[in-house]
Write a protein that holds these residues in place. Structure first.
Motif, PDB file in Angstrom:
ATOM      1  N   ASN A  63     -80.884  85.134   5.737  1.00  0.00           N
ATOM      2  CA  ASN A  63     -81.791  86.266   5.880  1.00  0.00           C
ATOM      3  C   ASN A  63     -83.247  85.828   5.755  1.00  0.00           C
ATOM      4  N   LEU A  64     -83.539  84.947   4.802  1.00  0.00           N
ATOM      5  CA  LEU A  64     -84.907  84.448   4.656  1.00  0.00           C
ATOM      6  C   LEU A  64     -85.355  83.674   5.891  1.00  0.00           C
ATOM      7  N   LEU A  65     -84.481  82.839   6.420  1.00  0.00           N
ATOM      8  CA  LEU A  65     -84.827  82.058   7.614  1.00  0.00           C
ATOM      9  C   LEU A  65     -85.048  82.967   8.819  1.00  0.00           C
ATOM     10  N   ALA A  66     -84.195  83.965   8.968  1.00  0.00           N
ATOM     11  CA  ALA A  66     -84.362  84.902  10.077  1.00  0.00           C
ATOM     12  C   ALA A  66     -85.646  85.704   9.915  1.00  0.00           C
ATOM     13  N   THR A  67     -86.013  86.029   8.685  1.00  0.00           N
ATOM     14  CA  THR A  67     -87.260  86.748   8.450  1.00  0.00           C
ATOM     15  C   THR A  67     -88.464  85.874   8.800  1.00  0.00           C
ATOM     16  N   VAL A  68     -88.410  84.599   8.418  1.00  0.00           N
ATOM     17  CA  VAL A  68     -89.491  83.675   8.802  1.00  0.00           C
ATOM     18  C   VAL A  68     -89.591  83.616  10.318  1.00  0.00           C
ATOM     19  N   TRP A  69     -88.449  83.542  10.987  1.00  0.00           N
ATOM     20  CA  TRP A  69     -88.456  83.485  12.446  1.00  0.00           C
ATOM     21  C   TRP A  69     -89.078  84.738  13.047  1.00  0.00           C
ATOM     22  N   VAL A  70     -88.648  85.911  12.608  1.00  0.00           N
ATOM     23  CA  VAL A  70     -89.120  87.140  13.237  1.00  0.00           C
ATOM     24  C   VAL A  70     -90.605  87.361  12.960  1.00  0.00           C
ATOM     25  N   VAL A  71     -91.064  87.049  11.754  1.00  0.00           N
ATOM     26  CA  VAL A  71     -92.482  87.210  11.454  1.00  0.00           C
ATOM     27  C   VAL A  71     -93.310  86.237  12.290  1.00  0.00           C
ATOM     28  N   TRP A  72     -92.890  84.980  12.314  1.00  0.00           N
ATOM     29  CA  TRP A  72     -93.610  83.966  13.074  1.00  0.00           C
ATOM     30  C   TRP A  72     -93.596  84.295  14.561  1.00  0.00           C
ATOM     31  N   HIS A  73     -92.458  84.738  15.061  1.00  0.00           N
ATOM     32  CA  HIS A  73     -92.335  85.059  16.484  1.00  0.00           C
ATOM     33  C   HIS A  73     -93.252  86.217  16.865  1.00  0.00           C
TER      34      HIS A  73
END
Length: 175
Positions: free
Chosen positions: A94-104
């Motif tokens: 979940n943390l990695l996906a959150t980093v991805w979505v915010v960065w994206h």
């Protein structure tokens, strides 16, 4: 000195260590019936998998690939986390996906692919509810709230984004 080490050597070492960590995790969890120690080894293997993905992203030197490296790390971690039922690995996903979505969203300014993030978040909320994991539930809900707030950035709503985010209140009450 990091750049002087041959790329194939770095990848080989991280993949070998990842395989050893996952093998040790399998041994502890399924042969010795020690799920805590097995989950810890699987978690270390997952971190090494992420190191491998980030090494490849660093080697490619394409700035647009970095957010997708976090997506690949999250997507590669999720199946093992679901199979093992490990809260720590699901939280990491979940943390990695959150980093991805915010960065994206911040880099591209669009929310085209974020439906995958929402689908994962809804599945994690269901899993955390069934397994009574308050920590994972809170983390997933916070990441979905962050995604919701970033949609105002992605849609370039400006001041109208306040009303977008204010609409979140009733959704949280329903959850």
């Amino acid at each position: 000195n990091w750049r002087s080490i041959h790329f194939a050597f770095k990848i080989s070492v991280t993949l070998l260590l990842m395989a050893v960590a996952h093998g040790t995790g399998y041994w502890y969890r399924f042969q010795m019936a020690d799920s805590r120690r097995g989950d810890a080894c699987f978690f270390v293997g997952t971190i090494l998998y992420g190191a491998t993905v980030l090494l490849v992203a660093d080697h490619m030197r394409v700035p647009e690939f970095y957010p997708w490296a976090f997506f690949a790390w999250a997507a590669g971690t999720l199946p093992l986390a679901w199979v093992l039922g490990s809260c720590s690995m699901l939280g990491l996903t979940n943390l990695l996906a959150t980093v991805w979505v915010v960065w994206h969203i911040l880099v591209s300014g669009e929310a085209a692919y974020t439906s995958m993030f929402v689908a994962q978040g809804l599945c994690l909320i269901r899993w955390s509810y069934v397994n009574r994991s308050r920590g994972l539930f809170t983390l997933t809900l916070a990441s979905l709230v962050l995604w919701w707030c970033l949609l105002a950035v992605a849609e370039d709503l400006g001041r109208a984004g306040f009303f977008w985010v204010a609409g979140l209140g009733p959704v949280l009450v329903l959850i």
